[in-house]
Design an enzyme around this catalytic site. Structure first.
Site, short mmCIF file in Angstrom:
data_model
loop_
_atom_site.label_atom_id
_atom_site.label_comp_id
_atom_site.label_asym_id
_atom_site.label_seq_id
_atom_site.Cartn_x
_atom_site.Cartn_y
_atom_site.Cartn_z
N ASP A 44 -9.77 -0.10 64.41
CA ASP A 44 -10.97 -0.35 63.40
C ASP A 44 -10.95 -1.47 62.16
OD1 ASP A 44 -9.51 1.27 61.89
OD2 ASP A 44 -10.86 2.67 61.57
N SER A 45 -9.64 -1.73 62.23
CA SER A 45 -9.16 -2.84 61.31
C SER A 45 -9.96 -4.04 61.75
CB SER A 45 -7.62 -3.26 61.41
OG SER A 45 -7.16 -3.39 62.82
N ASP A 83 -10.11 2.54 68.85
CA ASP A 83 -9.89 3.47 67.70
C ASP A 83 -11.18 3.98 67.54
OD1 ASP A 83 -8.44 4.15 65.62
OD2 ASP A 83 -8.40 2.35 64.64
N LYS A 112 -7.86 6.61 69.79
CA LYS A 112 -7.05 6.97 68.70
C LYS A 112 -7.95 7.70 67.66
CE LYS A 112 -5.20 4.03 65.57
NZ LYS A 112 -5.73 4.67 64.34
N GLU A 114 -7.68 9.54 64.01
CA GLU A 114 -7.03 9.83 62.82
C GLU A 114 -6.75 11.22 62.18
OE1 GLU A 114 -7.71 5.31 60.44
OE2 GLU A 114 -7.65 7.11 59.27
N GLU A 182 1.99 5.99 59.92
CA GLU A 182 1.71 4.68 59.17
C GLU A 182 2.28 4.91 57.70
OE1 GLU A 182 -2.29 3.08 59.55
OE2 GLU A 182 -1.96 1.57 57.73
#
Ligand code: KIV
Length: 278
Positions: A44-45, A83, A112, A114, A182
Site C-alpha cells: 500500500d506504499s 497488501d 498481507k 498488518e 518492520e
C-alpha cells in the site's frame, strides 16, 4: 510457474535468504521477476510512491486491485502478495474474506495484513482456513502511525520485543506463512526469527531475518519525498528520468528529433505525385 508458499517456507530451512521487492506496474514487476526476486508485494506504499498521496490511509480496494492486476500480468516466477489496504479488513471477517478473494481473483497468491489482536487473528484464521495464504506484518505498522505517533523503532525494550514475539507466535498459529518485521533493532528481529517456524522478512530490522523487503522506488532512487535510513539506493532513477526528459526536450526544440530514421517516408513515385500539388 510461480513459487509456492511451501517453496518460500523451505528457504528458511535451507538457510537461503528470501528476496522481496514491492512493484506497482507491469514492466517493473516483469523485470524484478526476471531478476529472480522470490516474492513481489503490491504494497500500500503505492499510495505515496506511485500515486502521490500523503499517507497510506488514502488508498482503497479499487486502486489496489487495479495495480495488483497490472503487476500480476508481469509476474511469472515470483509469489505475488497484495497488501490489504486500510479499511479493507477492519470492519468484519466476512468483508475481509470478500476483499481478500478480490485480490486472489486479481492475480495475487497471498495477502498481507498488518497488526495482531484477537479480531485480526480471527480474520487471518478465516482466510487461511479457506485457502487464502496470509503474510503478517509486525513491529512498526504504518496503518497505526496515528496511535504509534510517528516512524518509531519498535521492540527497543525487551518487554516490547517479547510482546512482538508473542504476537508473531499467534500469527504463526493462525496460519500465516511468513511475517514482515518492520523497524526494529536487529537483535530483537533475530530473537523473534529464531523462535519462529515460519520465515521473517525484515525491513529496517537488520540482516538476521530470513529475508528482506524494500520499496522498489527506494532502491531505484525514484521517490524523493522521504528516504528511510534502512533503505539502500542502488540507482538514481530520478536523475536518469530528469536528464532523459531534458535531452528529449532539447532535441525536440532544436529539431534533432525525430530524425529521418525515426520517420516514415513516401516512396519516390508517391513523392513525385505529391510534387505536382505544390
Ligand atoms: O506497503 C509496503 O510497501 C509494505 C512494505 C514495504 C513491507 O508494507
Amino acid at each position: 510457474m510461480r513459487k509456492s508458499i511451501q517453496k518460500i517456507s523451505s528457504f528458511k530451512k535451507e538457510g537461503k535468504k528470501i528476496t522481496v521487492l514491492t512493484a506497482y506496474d507491469y514492466s517493473s514487476a516483469k523485470y524484478f521477476d526476471e531478476a529472480g526476486v522470490d516474492m513481489i508485494l503490491v504494497g500500500d506504499s503505492l499510495a505515496q510512491v506511485a500515486l502521490g498521496y500523503e499517507n497510506t490511509y488514502d488508498i482503497g480496494m479499487d486502486e489496489m486491485l487495479l495495480f495488483t492486476k497490472a503487476v500480476s500480468r508481469g509476474v511469472k516466477n515470483a509469489l505475488l502478495i497484495a497488501d490489504m489496504p486500510f479499511g479493507s479488513f477492519q470492519i468484519n471477517k466476512e468483508q475481509t474474506m470478500k476483499n481478500a478473494c478480490e485480490f486472489i481473483k486479481a492475480g495475487a497468491n497471498a495477502v498481507k495484513i498488518e497488526g495482531c489482536n484477537d479480531y485480526i487473528l480471527e480474520c487471518i484464521k478465516h482466510l487461511t482456513q479457506n485457502s487464502i495464504p496470509v503474510i503478517g506484518h509486525l513491529g512498526f505498522t504504518p496503518m497505526s502511525i496515528n496511535s504509534i505517533g510517528g516512524h518509531k523503532v519498535q521492540g527497543k525494550k525487551v518487554e516490547n520485543t517479547l510482546e512482538i514475539l508473542r504476537n508473531a507466535l499467534k500469527l504463526q498459529s493462525a496460519g500465516c506463512f511468513a511475517i514482515v518485521l518492520e523497524l526494529m533493532p536487529l537483535q530483537s528481529a533475530q530473537f523473534i526469527t529464531e523462535r519462529l517456524r515460519i520465515p521473517t522478512i525484515g525491513i529496517g530490522a537488520g540482516n538476521l531475518c530470513d529475508g528482506q523487503v524494500l520499496v522498489c522506488d527506494d532502491i531505484l532512487g525514484k521517490y524523493d519525498r522521504f528516504k528511510p535510513k534502512f533503505a539502500r539506493q542502488y540507482s538514481n532513477l530520478k536523475d536518469i528520468m530528469i536528464n532523459t526528459a531534458k535531452a528529449y526536450c532539447s532535441d525536440v526544440e532544436s529539431g534533432a528529433f525525430p530524425s529521418i530514421e525515426e520517420s516514415f517516408t513516401l516512396d519516390t513515385e508517391e513523392m513525385e505525385k505529391l510534387e505536382n500539388y505544390r
